[in-house]
Every structure is written in structure tokens, then in C-alpha cells.
Design a protein around this motif. Structure first.
Motif, mmCIF file in Angstrom:
data_model
loop_
_atom_site.group_PDB
_atom_site.id
_atom_site.type_symbol
_atom_site.label_atom_id
_atom_site.label_comp_id
_atom_site.label_asym_id
_atom_site.label_seq_id
_atom_site.Cartn_x
_atom_site.Cartn_y
_atom_site.Cartn_z
ATOM 1 N N UNK A 128 -1.561 -3.140 -5.178
ATOM 2 C CA UNK A 128 -2.280 -1.970 -4.693
ATOM 3 C C UNK A 128 -1.309 -0.941 -4.115
ATOM 4 N N UNK A 129 -0.001 -1.230 -4.239
ATOM 5 C CA UNK A 129 1.035 -0.319 -3.760
ATOM 6 C C UNK A 129 1.549 0.529 -4.919
ATOM 7 N N UNK A 130 1.975 1.752 -4.611
ATOM 8 C CA UNK A 130 2.503 2.638 -5.646
ATOM 9 C C UNK A 130 3.954 2.265 -5.952
ATOM 10 N N UNK A 131 4.242 2.089 -7.217
ATOM 11 C CA UNK A 131 5.473 1.452 -7.681
ATOM 12 C C UNK A 131 6.743 2.221 -7.310
ATOM 13 N N UNK A 132 6.714 3.551 -7.386
ATOM 14 C CA UNK A 132 7.945 4.334 -7.278
ATOM 15 C C UNK A 132 8.131 5.031 -5.937
ATOM 16 N N UNK A 133 7.250 4.808 -4.971
ATOM 17 C CA UNK A 133 7.422 5.435 -3.667
ATOM 18 C C UNK A 133 7.659 4.365 -2.610
ATOM 19 N N UNK A 134 8.129 4.799 -1.444
ATOM 20 C CA UNK A 134 8.409 3.856 -0.378
ATOM 21 C C UNK A 134 7.156 3.137 0.097
ATOM 22 N N UNK A 135 7.358 1.937 0.626
ATOM 23 C CA UNK A 135 6.239 1.119 1.077
ATOM 24 C C UNK A 135 5.411 1.853 2.131
ATOM 25 N N UNK A 136 6.080 2.482 3.093
ATOM 26 C CA UNK A 136 5.356 3.154 4.167
ATOM 27 C C UNK A 136 4.533 4.328 3.639
ATOM 28 N N UNK A 137 5.001 4.956 2.564
ATOM 29 C CA UNK A 137 4.222 6.049 1.971
ATOM 30 C C UNK A 137 2.940 5.512 1.330
#
Length: 350
Positions: free
Chosen positions: A108-117
Motif C-alpha cells: 500500500x506504499x508508493x514504490x518510488x517515493x520516500x516512506x514518510x511521504x
């Protein structure tokens, strides 16, 4: 209060049947044939608030289909569902605010951006206030050891690191119910242990209800007091893990290390009249198999320990993996316990 209430839940799919050969392929272009598959077959269960429940079954048993209906991804063919007081597929917006979901093989996390973003985007999706978000994030970063990972793109995380971040993402809005579908798949033993400990503390602190599907039965043993077992879309067992072991386990094996040499005849003499099986490893070590309901472990040990000097004792229970495998073979947990197989080279002395 019930966190999850499922009554006669059923899910059917229409699956295309491909015909063989060139002629069949041409026919499929103009007229397709379908067959009906029933993935979940009229199952019913209730999970109280604050319970950690294991939901297990072989591949194709219907576990993931059930989870998708419980989370509102799929609409049931028939039956009734209430999760946190809502019908998942009807009251979607209100419903998702109270649940967290982790699919071990999907992110559910966006692959190419930082985790906190990714976390900040999810904060907006779940409409979490800035104060609540900061408080919750600080706690999750501390508990899941994420401080060094927040600025990294998700694609640069190891599997274990990503799963810790996935757990945090699912808990940012402090859900009352957490659905976990294979959360420890592919992880090493250290990361698995960390995640299990975190989930236990989460449940104890917030009374978070957790429904866990997994093929790793060590997850079940570490976390769950109750297990629901699914086979071919039907529930074949719903009850306590200890009850399952007691019903299906063959017995306990006790390994004894002696201070002084002894003999098989001497051990059999000490347990005369008890339905147990002795096996001498060497003159200083022996195993005794104690069948459930046919002998008492305390009586066996009292007879031996009272006469012989013991250096060490180890008690081994029936392996849960073996129990579950036997249940799947039979297709039902509602049967008599398996007949006890006499170990090779062991003499049963009654």
C-alpha cells in the motif's frame, strides 16, 4: 461486543473454460463457456472485540476471498457480514476508517517515493489530524524501529523493512480491527519474531482485534488463542489451539537424561501398568511416549524421578504442522483422534 459477525457467507465466481485446439480457440472467440466456482461455502463465525484469531487453510481454501469480502473489496454472493458495525461493501467510506489491512504480497506504499511521504498521503486518505498523526507516527517509528527508513524510497527497502513499514502504514489511523494476510511471508526468523512481539503488544495495549491468515503455523502459535480452519470453502474447525492439539495430538514424548546408567527393563518395571512406550537411546538417555488420555505424564515422571537420579528432562508435544496436515487429509476436524502409531523399535509396556 462483536468486531466481526459473519452469517452464511457465500462467494461464487464465473470462470471461463478454454476449449482445446485451434477449433476450440476459434469457438472461444465467438462464444465463451463458463463454469461456476464456489470459493466460500456458507460459512458463519463471530470474532469478539480484542481477539487475535488465526484463519488458516491450504491454497485455494477460500482464505483470501473471505478477507476480501470482510474488507469490502469483494461483494458476497449471499450471506450477511458486519465488521465493526458496518456492512463493508455498502458503507465503504465510514467502514475503512476503522480497519487496517496488510497483504503480504501487495504493497500500500508508493514504490518510488520516500516512506514518510507515503505515510503523509495515507494521513490525508484517512483524514487523520496533524496532532494525532504525529503522535501515532512517533510511536510506530519507535516500536517498529523505522527511524532510518523514513527517507528511503520503498523500492530500496528489504522485504523485512518493507513489512515493518506496511504495518505502520496500516496503523496510522489507529484502526480497531487489523486484517493481516500472510504478513510474515518470506521473512527471516528475526524479523518474524519482531513483528509477532509488536502485534501482541498492540493487541494488549489497544485491544485491537486481529484476523490473521498465514501458512506459518508458528505465527498462529505465537499470537492466537483461537483458530478457524478452512478447507474447500468450508469451516472444518473453529476453536482453541490447545483444544485442537488435545483432540488431534497423539501424545507427548519425554526425553530423560540420567545421572547413572539404567536399562530398558528397569524403566519398564518402574512404569508397570501404565500404557507408555520406552525407547533407550543409550544407558544414560531414554525417551518415553505418553499417549493422550491413556497415561498421565505426572504419574510417569513421579515413578521414575522418585527412584532414579535425573540430570535433565525435556517434554516434546505433537508438532502443530503435523496435526494440521492430518486434518486436511481427513477433510474434517470433527473426527476421533488418530490411532497412535507405535514408534519403530519401541515396546509398548502396559
Amino acid at each position: 461486543m462483536l468486531a466481526i459477525d459473519v452469517q452464511m457467507l457465500r462467494k461464487e465466481f464465473q470462470v471461463q473454460q478454454s476449449r482445446g485446439g485451434l477449433k476450440g480457440a476459434v469457438q472461444d472467440l465467438f462464444k465463451r463457456e463458463y463454469k461456476q466456482i464456489t470459493a466460500v461455502k456458507d460459512i458463519s463465525f463471530q470474532i469478539p472485540k480484542g481477539e487475535i484469531c488465526g484463519y488458516i487453510g491450504e491454497n485455494g481454501a477460500g482464505k483470501s476471498t473471505t478477507i476480501k469480502m470482510l474488507t469490502g473489496i469483494l461483494v458476497p454472493t449471499s450471506g450477511h457480514i458486519k465488521v465493526n458495525g458496518y456492512v463493508p461493501f455498502k458503507e465503504r467510506e465510514k467502514f475503512v476508517a476503522g480497519i487496517g489491512v496488510v497483504f503480504g504480497q501487495r504493497s500500500q506504499l508508493w514504490w518510488d517515493i520516500g516512506v514518510v511521504e507515503s505515510f503523509q498521503l495515507l494521513k490525508k486518505v484517512y483524514r487523520v489530524s496533524e496532532a494525532d498523526y504525529k503522535k501515532r507516527l512517533d510511536e510506530l517509528v519507535d516500536r517498529l524501529q523505522l527511524s532510518d527508513l523514513l527517507s528511503r524510497p520503498v523500492r530500496k527497502l528489504s522485504l523485512g523493512q518493507r513489512m515493518r513499514c506496511e504495518l505502520a502504514a496500516s496503523l496510522l489511523h489507529n484502526p480497531e480491527i487489523l486484517f493481516l494476510d500472510e504478513p510474515t511471508i518470506g521473512l527471516d526468523i528475526v524479523v518474524k519474531t519482531e513483528i509477532r512481539e509488536f502485534l501482541k503488544s498492540l493487541n494488549q495495549r489497544y485491544e485491537t482485534t486481529i484476523l490473521l491468515t498465514t501458512h506459518d503455523l508458528q505465527d498462529i502459535e505465537a499470537l492466537c488463542s483461537r483458530v478457524i480452519m478452512l478447507d474447500d470453502g468450508r469451516i472444518i474447525y473453529d476453536g482453541g489451539l490447545e483444544e485442537l492439539k488435545a483432540r488431534w495430538g497423539k501424545g507427548k514424548e519425554v526425553v530423560l537424561q540420567f545421572e547413572h546408567p539404567t536399562t530398558l527393563a528397569r524403566l519398564q518395571e518402574l512404569t508397570l501398568g501404565l500404557d507408555v512406550a520406552w525407547q533407550l537411546e543409550n544407558e544414560l538417555s531414554a525417551k518415553v511416549f505418553i499417549p493422550y488420555e491413556r497415561a498421565n505424564i505426572s504419574e510417569v515422571l513421579s515413578r521414575v524421578v522418585g527412584v532414579l537420579q535425573i540430570q535433565d528432562i525435556k517434554i516434546n508435544e505433537t508438532n502443530t504442522d503435523d496435526i494440521v496436515r492430518e486434518i486436511y487429509k481427513s477433510g474434517s476436524a470433527e473426527v476421533k483422534r488418530l490411532e497412535i502409531d507405535q514408534p519403530e523399535g519401541v515396546t509398548i509396556h502396559a
